[in-house]
Design a protein around this motif. Structure first.
Motif, PDB file in Angstrom:
ATOM      1  N   THR A 131       0.833  -1.198   0.000  1.00 37.14           N
ATOM      2  CA  THR A 131       0.000   0.000   0.000  1.00 37.14           C
ATOM      3  C   THR A 131       0.867   1.247   0.000  1.00 37.14           C
ATOM      4  N   ASP A 132       0.290   2.302  -0.541  1.00 36.04           N
ATOM      5  CA  ASP A 132       0.972   3.593  -0.604  1.00 36.04           C
ATOM      6  C   ASP A 132       0.665   4.358   0.676  1.00 36.04           C
ATOM      7  N   PRO A 133       1.653   4.656   1.499  1.00 35.42           N
ATOM      8  CA  PRO A 133       1.372   5.364   2.759  1.00 35.42           C
ATOM      9  C   PRO A 133       0.895   6.793   2.551  1.00 35.42           C
ATOM     10  N   PHE A 154      -1.456   7.546   0.301  1.00 33.98           N
ATOM     11  CA  PHE A 154      -2.847   7.520  -0.175  1.00 33.98           C
ATOM     12  C   PHE A 154      -3.773   7.424   1.029  1.00 33.98           C
ATOM     13  N   VAL A 155      -3.912   8.556   1.720  1.00 33.88           N
ATOM     14  CA  VAL A 155      -4.695   8.624   2.945  1.00 33.88           C
ATOM     15  C   VAL A 155      -5.547   9.890   2.922  1.00 33.88           C
ATOM     16  N   ALA A 156      -6.579   9.876   3.741  1.00 33.46           N
ATOM     17  CA  ALA A 156      -7.407  11.060   3.940  1.00 33.46           C
ATOM     18  C   ALA A 156      -6.968  11.762   5.218  1.00 33.46           C
ATOM     19  N   VAL A 157      -6.917  13.089   5.178  1.00 35.22           N
ATOM     20  CA  VAL A 157      -6.581  13.867   6.366  1.00 35.22           C
ATOM     21  C   VAL A 157      -7.780  14.706   6.773  1.00 35.22           C
ATOM     22  N   ILE A 180      -1.304  13.363  -0.502  1.00 36.05           N
ATOM     23  CA  ILE A 180      -2.489  12.901   0.222  1.00 36.05           C
ATOM     24  C   ILE A 180      -3.555  12.522  -0.799  1.00 36.05           C
ATOM     25  N   ALA A 181      -4.555  11.758  -0.342  1.00 42.05           N
ATOM     26  CA  ALA A 181      -5.616  11.305  -1.250  1.00 42.05           C
ATOM     27  C   ALA A 181      -6.882  12.140  -1.142  1.00 42.05           C
ATOM     28  N   ARG A 217      -6.703   4.226  -5.870  1.00 44.36           N
ATOM     29  CA  ARG A 217      -5.407   4.771  -6.285  1.00 44.36           C
ATOM     30  C   ARG A 217      -5.089   4.251  -7.695  1.00 44.36           C
ATOM     31  N   GLN A 226      -5.300  -0.015  -4.476  1.00 42.33           N
ATOM     32  CA  GLN A 226      -5.571   0.432  -3.111  1.00 42.33           C
ATOM     33  C   GLN A 226      -6.786   1.350  -3.119  1.00 42.33           C
ATOM     34  N   LEU A 254      -9.829   3.786  -0.682  1.00 41.83           N
ATOM     35  CA  LEU A 254     -10.308   4.441   0.535  1.00 41.83           C
ATOM     36  C   LEU A 254     -11.825   4.464   0.481  1.00 41.83           C
TER      37      LEU A 254
END
Length: 266
Positions: free
Chosen positions: A7-9, A11-14, A32-33, A190, A217, A219
């Motif tokens: 996984t891509d670290p 590719f996250v929601a903040v 960021i995603a 992603r 990946q 979300l």
């Protein structure tokens, strides 16, 4: 479905109290995603908007292309696209929407709600211009039965330029003014469009079979009342059906242009 082995670290929601310049830059750069802004609109304002919309004449996306049915208030550019160009009837639909909204007795139009979310983040944010005319900003959408898996990319969808300025990156923004108790999640993968993906396009539709994102990946983000949500729509994404209740949002596209401005359109 094949799951990603790694996984891509990034590719996250903040989450944040407001959209910032760093958020916009981070999304454009791929650091960021997605950005979530809880409580961007107070619940009371959300309730007032949805109550006023009960008296509004809602339209639908072109049902020959968009299925399941999606109700809307205001023009959607892709309903007015023809051969990679924007038809003149877009401007007529924009005028009608602005006139119709003015009769609802609300203090803010969708345009202002969208622009206000970015004014503190960017020194120059305004409606995009096409042939020197301001684009419509702010579409209300009721997505209860879900969306096909798709991507949004004005550079690919419009043969020349959609706007007078060159759009070098595109984001999508939504404010949720009504959310269902169950369902209605946004899923973001992603993965961006590749030429072979056309083999998986849904006949007659605007989207693709979900297998287009196999192994990518993802979300899954459940909307909250009054929340603002910003992401890169060039990634494949979808909306899951609402199991019960209604899912209503106000949104627009956000383009970073070659002259360093943020240009909004719907």
């Amino acid at each position: 479905m094949r799951q990603p082995s790694r996984t891509d670290p990034l590719f996250v929601a903040v989450e944040s109290a407001a959209i910032t310049r760093a958020h916009v830059a981070g999304l454009v750069a791929g650091r960021i995603a997605a950005v979530r802004v809880p409580g961007l609109l107070p619940a009371a304002r959300c309730h007032a908007i949805t109550a006023a919309l009960a008296d509004a004449e809602m339209d639908r996306y072109d049902e020959s292309r968009v299925f399941p049915v999606v109700a809307k208030f205001g023009p959607a550019i892709n309903d007015h696209r023809d051969g990679g160009d924007l038809r003149d009837d877009y401007w007529e639909a924009a005028r009608a929407a602005e006139k119709g909204w003015s009769t609802l007795g609300l203090p803010d139009a969708p345009r202002e709600l969208c622009l206000a979310a970015f004014r503190a983040a960017w020194p120059d944010v305004a409606p995009g211009r096409r042939h020197r005319r301001e684009m419509h900003v702010g579409i209300v959408r009721e997505i209860n039965a879900g969306l096909q898996v798709h991507f949004d990319d004005a550079v690919r969808e419009y043969a020349g330029r959609l706007l007078d300025a060159e759009v070098v990156a595109q984001l999508a923004f939504n404010i949720y003014v009504r959310v269902p108790p169950v369902g209605g999640e946004t899923v973001l993968w992603r993965r961006r469009w590749q030429p072979d993906d056309e083999d998986l396009r849904i006949p007659g539709g605007y989207g693709y079979h979900e297998s287009v994102a196999d192994g990518a990946q993802s979300l899954t983000l459940r909307p909250a009342l009054g929340e603002g949500f910003l992401f890169d729509p060039r990634h494949y994404h979808t909306v899951r059906p609402a199991t019960d209740g209604r899912r209503i949002s106000i949104g627009c596209f956000v383009g970073l242009t070659d002259d360093g401005r943020l240009a909004l359109w719907s």
